[in-house]
Design a protein around this motif. Structure first.
Motif, PDB file in Angstrom:
ATOM      1  N   GLN A  49       0.825  -1.208   0.000  1.00  0.00           N
ATOM      2  CA  GLN A  49       0.000   0.000   0.000  1.00  0.00           C
ATOM      3  C   GLN A  49       0.866   1.268   0.000  1.00  0.00           C
ATOM      4  OE1 GLN A  49      -1.709   1.128   4.099  1.00  0.00           O
ATOM      5  NE2 GLN A  49      -1.290  -1.059   4.354  1.00  0.00           N
ATOM      6  N   ARG A 174     -10.666   1.518   8.770  1.00  0.00           N
ATOM      7  CA  ARG A 174     -10.366   2.645   9.664  1.00  0.00           C
ATOM      8  C   ARG A 174     -11.231   2.604  10.916  1.00  0.00           C
ATOM      9  NH1 ARG A 174      -7.789   7.393   6.342  1.00  0.00           N
ATOM     10  NH2 ARG A 174      -8.158   8.510   8.291  1.00  0.00           N
ATOM     11  N   GLY A 179      -6.603   4.719  14.690  1.00  0.00           N
ATOM     12  CA  GLY A 179      -5.395   5.382  14.242  1.00  0.00           C
ATOM     13  C   GLY A 179      -4.922   4.984  12.859  1.00  0.00           C
ATOM     14  N   SER A 180      -5.649   4.071  12.207  1.00  0.00           N
ATOM     15  CA  SER A 180      -5.234   3.640  10.869  1.00  0.00           C
ATOM     16  C   SER A 180      -5.305   4.793   9.877  1.00  0.00           C
ATOM     17  CB  SER A 180      -6.132   2.500  10.381  1.00  0.00           C
ATOM     18  OG  SER A 180      -5.884   2.218   9.015  1.00  0.00           O
ATOM     19  N   LYS A 181      -4.341   4.828   8.953  1.00  0.00           N
ATOM     20  CA  LYS A 181      -4.328   5.820   7.886  1.00  0.00           C
ATOM     21  C   LYS A 181      -4.587   5.171   6.523  1.00  0.00           C
ATOM     22  CE  LYS A 181      -1.199   8.925  10.386  1.00  0.00           C
ATOM     23  NZ  LYS A 181       0.110   9.636  10.371  1.00  0.00           N
ATOM     24  N   PHE A 182      -5.155   3.964   6.561  1.00  0.00           N
ATOM     25  CA  PHE A 182      -5.513   3.290   5.315  1.00  0.00           C
ATOM     26  C   PHE A 182      -6.452   4.187   4.522  1.00  0.00           C
ATOM     27  CE2 PHE A 182      -7.539  -0.488   3.088  1.00  0.00           C
ATOM     28  CZ  PHE A 182      -6.384  -0.848   2.402  1.00  0.00           C
ATOM     29  N   SER A 183      -6.290   4.211   3.207  1.00  0.00           N
ATOM     30  CA  SER A 183      -7.042   5.139   2.370  1.00  0.00           C
ATOM     31  C   SER A 183      -7.340   4.494   1.029  1.00  0.00           C
ATOM     32  CB  SER A 183      -6.227   6.422   2.140  1.00  0.00           C
ATOM     33  OG  SER A 183      -5.050   6.128   1.398  1.00  0.00           O
ATOM     34  N   ARG A 186      -4.150   4.188  -0.826  1.00  0.00           N
ATOM     35  CA  ARG A 186      -3.326   3.065  -0.372  1.00  0.00           C
ATOM     36  C   ARG A 186      -3.918   1.739  -0.848  1.00  0.00           C
ATOM     37  NH1 ARG A 186      -0.956   4.218   5.728  1.00  0.00           N
ATOM     38  NH2 ARG A 186       0.148   6.151   5.208  1.00  0.00           N
TER      39      ARG A 186
END
Length: 295
Positions: A49, A174, A179-183, A186
């Motif tokens: 990612q 998320r 706190g995940s920054k998965f997008s 990504r």
């Protein structure tokens, strides 16, 4: 692939982006039914990612005469996750070189001070680290579901993620992992990676049409163990059995892809996760432990 030449025949290297397929092929080849869990091609696939260049920079390889015998994913300055070729588990030279490389910060694997090594197989490498003062860390519970027979329906509407469902996949992730920054960006980078050609993202929907659970399943090819990584239930929808349902759906997807078993590793301290996987037909195996160096 950059390599660091030394007197010994084992060479430590950092692959370039163009070498990633070779590393992934090695990890796929090493997956065997009944073998200890270790770094999986799906772990590298999820890391993708961040893009191929960043993924390559996070990898380390140990090779002899051009053949990769060990792979490490440096998952931050304090953690390296490792895999080795099955026939190399008793290779004394490899064990000593890998132990030296992960212990000495100038080798470019781990930083000085506190560090963790995920090496879940038994053998000489672990013995050498423990002889050098590394301690056993908290336990992990490998969980395995045999896929030789049919997998019952999950009771949850589960959809394979394509471009039209990426927003739901990201929202669940998320919502499940604080706190995940998965997008979306990504996810697209991950989906463009080589390992994702043998993977699927799944999203589960409740009766109201809400996206409540999601996972990614990674095949290592027909007849080999597949992996669930990651799996989560949105925090707004926990406590309704959706984790069990999406885990069952993941097992069914891997069976459809030809996997011999579905595997996942749960933290021993997370009794809820262990219970969820058990309820979905996953059987716990003997606990395994990372190794840690106290800074």
């Amino acid at each position: 692939m950059a390599v660091f030449d030394r007197e010994m025949s084992i060479l430590l290297g950092t692959p370039g982006a163009g070498d990633l397929d070779e590393v992934v092929r090695a990890l796929v080849e090493w997956r065997q039914e009944g073998a200890s869990m270790q770094l999986h091609s799906g772990d590298v696939g999820f890391y993708w990612q961040f893009g191929p260049e960043v993924t390559a920079a996070a990898l380390r390889t140990w090779s002899r005469e051009g053949r990769i015998l060990g792979v490490g994913l440096v998952d931050g300055p304090e953690l390296v996750r490792l895999a080795i070729a099955p026939e190399a588990s008793k290779d004394e030279e490899l064990a000593r070189q890998m132990a030296d490389d992960v212990t000495r910060p100038e080798r470019g694997v781990l930083s000085a001070g506190k560090a963790h090594v995920e090496a879940l197989w038994g053998g000489r490498f672990r013995e050498l680290l423990q002889e050098d003062g590394w301690e056993l860390d908290e336990p992990w519970i490998p969980m395995v579901r045999d896929l030789s027979g049919p997998v019952a329906g999950s009771g949850l509407r589960v959809e394979v993620v394509g471009p039209e469902r990426v927003d739901d996949r990201v929202a669940v992730h998320r919502g499940a992992f604080a706190g995940s920054k998965f997008s979306v960006e990504r996810w697209r980078a991950m989906a463009a990676g080589t390992p994702y050609a043998d993977a699927r993202c799944l999203v589960g929907y409740n009766d109201q049409g809400d996206a409540v659970a999601a996972t990614t399943v990674w095949s290592a090819g027909p007849g080999k163990p597949g992996l669930l990584e990651p799996l989560g239930v949105h925090s707004d929808h926990q406590g309704h059995g959706y984790g069990r349902a999406i885990a069952g759906a993941a097992a069914a997807a891997l069976r459809d892809m030809g996997s011999s078993s579905a595997t996942v590793c749960a933290e021993g301290s997370n009794a809820g996760a262990v219970a969820t996987y058990r309820s979905a037909g996953f059987q716990p195996q003997p606990e395994v432990r990372d190794l840690r160096r106290v800074g």
